[in-house]
Write an enzyme that holds these catalytic residues in place. Structure first.
Site, PDB file in Angstrom:
ATOM      1  N   ASP A 133      16.972   1.655   6.509  1.00 44.12           N
ATOM      2  CA  ASP A 133      15.829   1.546   5.599  1.00 44.12           C
ATOM      3  C   ASP A 133      14.751   0.640   6.179  1.00 44.12           C
ATOM      4  O   ASP A 133      13.568   0.845   5.959  1.00 44.12           O
ATOM      5  CB  ASP A 133      16.287   0.988   4.237  1.00 44.12           C
ATOM      6  CG  ASP A 133      17.057   2.038   3.454  1.00 44.12           C
ATOM      7  OD1 ASP A 133      16.708   3.218   3.565  1.00 44.12           O
ATOM      8  OD2 ASP A 133      18.003   1.671   2.744  1.00 44.12           O
TER       9      ASP A 133
ATOM     10  N   GLY B 164      -4.110  -7.692   6.701  1.00 41.24           N
ATOM     11  CA  GLY B 164      -4.112  -6.252   6.475  1.00 41.24           C
ATOM     12  C   GLY B 164      -5.225  -5.571   7.226  1.00 41.24           C
ATOM     13  O   GLY B 164      -5.900  -6.175   8.080  1.00 41.24           O
ATOM     14  N   HIS B 165      -5.409  -4.317   6.895  1.00 41.29           N
ATOM     15  CA  HIS B 165      -6.422  -3.514   7.578  1.00 41.29           C
ATOM     16  C   HIS B 165      -6.944  -2.489   6.585  1.00 41.29           C
ATOM     17  O   HIS B 165      -6.169  -1.888   5.844  1.00 41.29           O
ATOM     18  CB  HIS B 165      -5.783  -2.823   8.780  1.00 41.29           C
ATOM     19  CG  HIS B 165      -6.740  -1.967   9.520  1.00 41.29           C
ATOM     20  ND1 HIS B 165      -7.699  -2.479  10.355  1.00 41.29           N
ATOM     21  CD2 HIS B 165      -6.915  -0.623   9.534  1.00 41.29           C
ATOM     22  CE1 HIS B 165      -8.409  -1.485  10.860  1.00 41.29           C
ATOM     23  NE2 HIS B 165      -7.957  -0.346  10.367  1.00 41.29           N
TER      24      HIS B 165
ATOM     25  N   ASP C 114       5.398   1.224   4.561  1.00 42.59           N
ATOM     26  CA  ASP C 114       5.319   2.395   3.697  1.00 42.59           C
ATOM     27  C   ASP C 114       3.898   2.505   3.169  1.00 42.59           C
ATOM     28  O   ASP C 114       3.261   1.489   2.918  1.00 42.59           O
ATOM     29  CB  ASP C 114       6.270   2.232   2.510  1.00 42.59           C
ATOM     30  CG  ASP C 114       7.050   3.509   2.278  1.00 42.59           C
ATOM     31  OD1 ASP C 114       6.428   4.584   2.327  1.00 42.59           O
ATOM     32  OD2 ASP C 114       8.271   3.419   2.055  1.00 42.59           O
TER      33      ASP C 114
ATOM     34  N   ASP D 157      12.580  -1.087   0.425  1.00 41.27           N
ATOM     35  CA  ASP D 157      13.421  -1.135   1.626  1.00 41.27           C
ATOM     36  C   ASP D 157      13.969  -2.540   1.869  1.00 41.27           C
ATOM     37  O   ASP D 157      15.072  -2.705   2.377  1.00 41.27           O
ATOM     38  CB  ASP D 157      12.601  -0.696   2.852  1.00 41.27           C
ATOM     39  CG  ASP D 157      12.312   0.800   2.832  1.00 41.27           C
ATOM     40  OD1 ASP D 157      13.102   1.543   2.235  1.00 41.27           O
ATOM     41  OD2 ASP D 157      11.292   1.209   3.421  1.00 41.27           O
TER      42      ASP D 157
ATOM     43  N   CYS E 224       5.480   9.646  -3.052  1.00 39.29           N
ATOM     44  CA  CYS E 224       6.489  10.085  -2.085  1.00 39.29           C
ATOM     45  C   CYS E 224       6.505  11.588  -1.939  1.00 39.29           C
ATOM     46  O   CYS E 224       7.047  12.108  -0.966  1.00 39.29           O
ATOM     47  CB  CYS E 224       7.852   9.580  -2.511  1.00 39.29           C
ATOM     48  SG  CYS E 224       8.301   8.141  -1.580  1.00 39.29           S
TER      49      CYS E 224
END
Ligand SMILES: Cc1cc2nc3c(=O)[nH]c(=O)nc-3n(C[C@H](O)[C@H](O)[C@H](O)COP(=O)(O)OP(=O)(O)OC[C@H]3O[C@@H](n4cnc5c(N)ncnc54)[C@H](O)[C@@H]3O)c2cc1C
Length: 710
Positions: A408, A497-498, A424, A447, A377
């Site tokens: 959030d 996903g990627h 995220d 979140d 973060c």
């Protein structure tokens, strides 16, 4: 050596159960009280970072040479092209009844150091100690134990047991006599020709049927190779991995060195001096095997070596080729050699930052900073820049989008309930992709839990650094295995996903969750108690790791390991406990506690008072913050909160604790506003589950504002 001269294209992995490794040369000095624990520990985390190695904290349970896999106790196997086994030996006596429950072994050294400290903490006035094994290590430890207990004023009884008919059989007669006299002076009782046949609480039963009272029984006797080596299908000698002069086992891709290896061409006793001297040969041969270039070197062990044996007090015996000397000066010399050895492993050259170009735009240095950029973060874009973008977003038009831009997670109407959706991603804070995937998964789920929803599905977004196709596949398998475990454990699945290749490892997830109603960020009411469910300081600890900071008395590897453990703790339980009572909830991430609390206060149109003394902190975080370590994002966080915060004048409001209010948290805890009368039962429930949660303050009436007191 690898750090100084890495081999391009090789990914180096170091696997060890813990983040530190004890140095045997200084262990007797630690037992005797001459060194604190941190002085005898090699901190593997900065060492691995310096060498560009990923450090996996786990225990090897088997090596599969056919599939090229190292099996681990706590996660999926790690694949290798070339491996080196350096797992040492243990002085465990598992066949001795009662030893596992009531005994301690000198090896592994780290476990022994912990057991000794725990024993000392009992503060017994007349402790009885039994040392099993009259070799050099056993004698050195018996003398150290006797010295430490005498110095602390205890009336200790130390007994040394030797199965043979004399102690120190492998030492020259003069050195043996000197040490025998030292044992005598220290009041150590020597029993030869006996061995223990069983241990019970406070007792050792001997082969001559005698019962020995013993409050601490330690073995320096066994020199057992780990049992699992036998399951690897490699050639063995007496349970040790048989190696030739090149340190290769019967499988040419697998090397072994140190105590766990048997040098078939020139057998030697198990001593650190051989392990250390094998290192340059091992280094050269690993490079030769991996590059296919250069000839393998042969290791020719020396015949004898200088033994420097400490005598409890600050004196030592030196012996080589039958010649022996003793004295205080020898201890000073040994101490100097040992400290020099440790210094070489700790004083690592700073990791160079690429210099700025000679000609650049004004303000470049300030914009990119002069210290290593933080990951996790700490790598987020600051609040100022983000707020400007978010506030300029047009309002949403669809009636089934129920959330605002500051929430959030987005809230979408779904039949009778809602679906929350969030995304995220994190720049890697560790070379260990498996751990990084766990961190990124828990972070992304934060979140969902903060909204009071239950995780449903996840899409992975992964950026891999440039790797060979094979390493890419291995890394992806590790990432998906780790993330899959986290999501499945909280009832969610990865659905797609990627993946792409980029500058550095970055892992993220888009996650959905389901709920009947969400817990808002803006529901806090005056009088509510503020509950935080994870300790603060991850940004500071991660920044210290990036910069390779060393502080006296602090083993950064241990601090980082504790931080990682806190980070990967999922918060499903936290959410379950808070959801039924919380008026408002959020998770503490990039903006730090102060930033996220102020967001809650703005959304709730309330103020709050928090107390610095009540903040739960990660081990080492306060010391690091006190030394001025901070995440790259912390100044931005402080600036963004400034207008809305007041510190009540006190020494602590200028302290490290105050600085940690602005520390960006990766996988930070949930922050909830709950009715004041629910705070105590909630904390009791958290603590019953081993969760470090705290009541950090109260919500008050008034304009959005945060008051910080001592
Ligand atoms: C009290 C004492 C004093 C000594 N003093 C001296 C001395 O002064 N001079 C000297 O030359 N020798 C000395 N020795 C011997 C010396 O300790 C060893 O010879 C030396 O440590 C061997 O090094 P190594 O790397 O092979 O093993 P170790 O130093 O034992 O290291 C093995 C490492 O492998 C790790 N490991 C173990 N199992 C696993 C697993 N399954 N998966 C992952 N990691 C694992 C351990 O955590 C450890 O970090 C002493 C021994 C003792 C007990």
């Amino acid at each position: 050596m690898w750090g100084m001269n890495p081999l391009a294209g090789v990914r180096l992995t170091l696997i060890n159960p813990g983040p530190v490794a004890a140095y045997s040369g200084m262990l007797p000095g630690f037992v005797a009280g001459h060194y604190p624990r941190e002085k005898i520990m090699i901190d593997l985390t900065p060492l691995a970072a310096f060498a560009g190695a990923r450090l996996i904290l786990d225990t090897v349970t088997r090596i599969d040479p056919v599939k090229g896999r190292v099996h681990l106790a706590g996660r999926e196997p790690v694949e290798f092209d070339v491996a080196s086994v350096n797992v040492g030996i243990t002085s465990d006596l598992p066949d001795l009844p009662g030893f596992v429950e009531f005994g301690s072994s000198a090896k592994p050294l780290g476990d022994f150091a912990a057991a000794w400290q725990a024993f000392l903490a009992q503060g017994l006035a007349a402790p009885r100690i039994t040392v099993i094994g009259g070799s050099v290590a056993g004698v050195e430890l018996a003398l150290a134990v006797a010295h430490r207990l005498a110095a602390s004023g205890a009336r200790a009884e130390v007994t040394l047991l030797e199965r043979g008919n004399r102690i120190l059989p492998l030492l020259g007669p003069r050195a043996a006599r000197i040490l025998q006299a030292a044992l005598h002076r220290a009041g150590v009782k020597i029993l030869t020709g006996v061995h223990p046949v069983g241990l019970a609480a406070g007792q050792v039963r001997l082969s001559n049927a005698q019962m020995l009272a013993s409050d601490f029984t330690l073995s320096a006797a066994g020199a057992r190779p780990p049992d699992w080596l036998a399951d690897c299908g490699l050639a063995m000698t007496d349970g040790f991995l048989a190696v030739g002069p090149t340190l290769q086992t019967s499988d040419q891709r697998i090397f072994a060195a140190g105590d766990c290896a048997h040098l078939t061409a020139s057998p030697r006793p198990k001593a650190g001096v051989f392990a250390v001297r094998e290192a340059p040969v091992l280094f050269a041969n690993l490079r030769a095997a991996l590059s296919g270039q250069g000839r393998m070197r042969a290791y020719a062990p020396q015949r004898d070596y200088l033994k420097l044996i400490s005598m409890g007090r600050k004196a030592a015996v030196a012996e080589k080729l039958g010649v022996a000397l003793q004295g205080r000066g020898l201890w000073i010399w040994k101490d100097w050699i040992d400290r020099k050895f440790m210094k070489r492993l700790a004083d690592l050259p700073p990791m160079p930052q690429p210099p700025l170009p000679a000609h650049s735009a004004r303000g470049l240095a300030a914009a990119i900073g002069l210290k290593p950029a933080c990951g996790g973060c700490g790598a987020k874009v600051g609040q100022g820049a983000l707020r400007a973008v978010v506030s300029a977003l047009p309002p949403t038009l669809r009636p089934d989008i129920l959330s605002g831009p500051g929430d959030d997670a987005a809230v979408l109407q779904m039949g009778d309930g809602v679906q929350v959706i969030t995304t995220d991603h994190l720049r890697a804070v560790t070379e260990d992709a498996y751990l990084m995937a766990q961190i990124a998964a828990v972070h992304a789920l934060g979140d969902i839990w903060a909204m009071g929803a239950r995780p449903q599905g996840a899409l992975a977004q992964i950026i891999l650094p440039g790797l060979s196709a094979e390493l890419q596949a291995r890394t992806l398998i590790e990432i998906m295995a780790a993330a899959g475990t986290v999501f499945r454990a909280c009832g969610a699945d990865i659905v797609g996903g990627h993946t792409s290749v980029g500058a550095e490892l970055t892992i993220g997830f888009a996650v959905t969750g389901l709920a009947r109603d969400v817990t808002p960020k803006g529901g806090a009411r005056p009088g509510d108690a503020l509950i935080l469910t994870k300790p603060l300081g991850s940004g500071t600890v991660l920044a210290a790791g990036m910069a390779g900071i060393q502080l006296p008395g602090l083993l950064l590897g241990e601090v980082q390991a504790a931080t990682h453990a806190s980070m990967i703790r999922p918060m499903g339980q936290d959410a379950d406990l808070l959801r039924p009572v919380a008026h408002a909830m959020t998770d503490v991430t990039g903006f730090g506690l102060a930033g996220h609390l102020l967001e809650m206060l703005h959304a709730s149109h309330c103020a709050a008072t928090i107390s610095l003394g009540s903040l739960p902190l990660l081990p080492g975080a306060e010391a690091l913050a006190n030394a001025g370590i901070a995440s790259t994002l912390a100044p931005d966080n402080r600036a963004a909160c400034g207008p809305d915060m007041t510190f009540i004048e006190s020494p602590r409001t200028e302290s490290a604790r105050a600085a940690l209010l602005f520390d960006p948290q990766t996988c930070g805890g949930l922050l909830a506003a709950v009715p004041a009368n629910q705070a105590a039962p909630l904390l009791a429930a958290f603590h019953a589950q081993g969760i470090i949660a705290a009541n950090i303050g109260q919500v008050t009436a008034g304009q959005p504002h945060l008051l910080v007191r001592d």
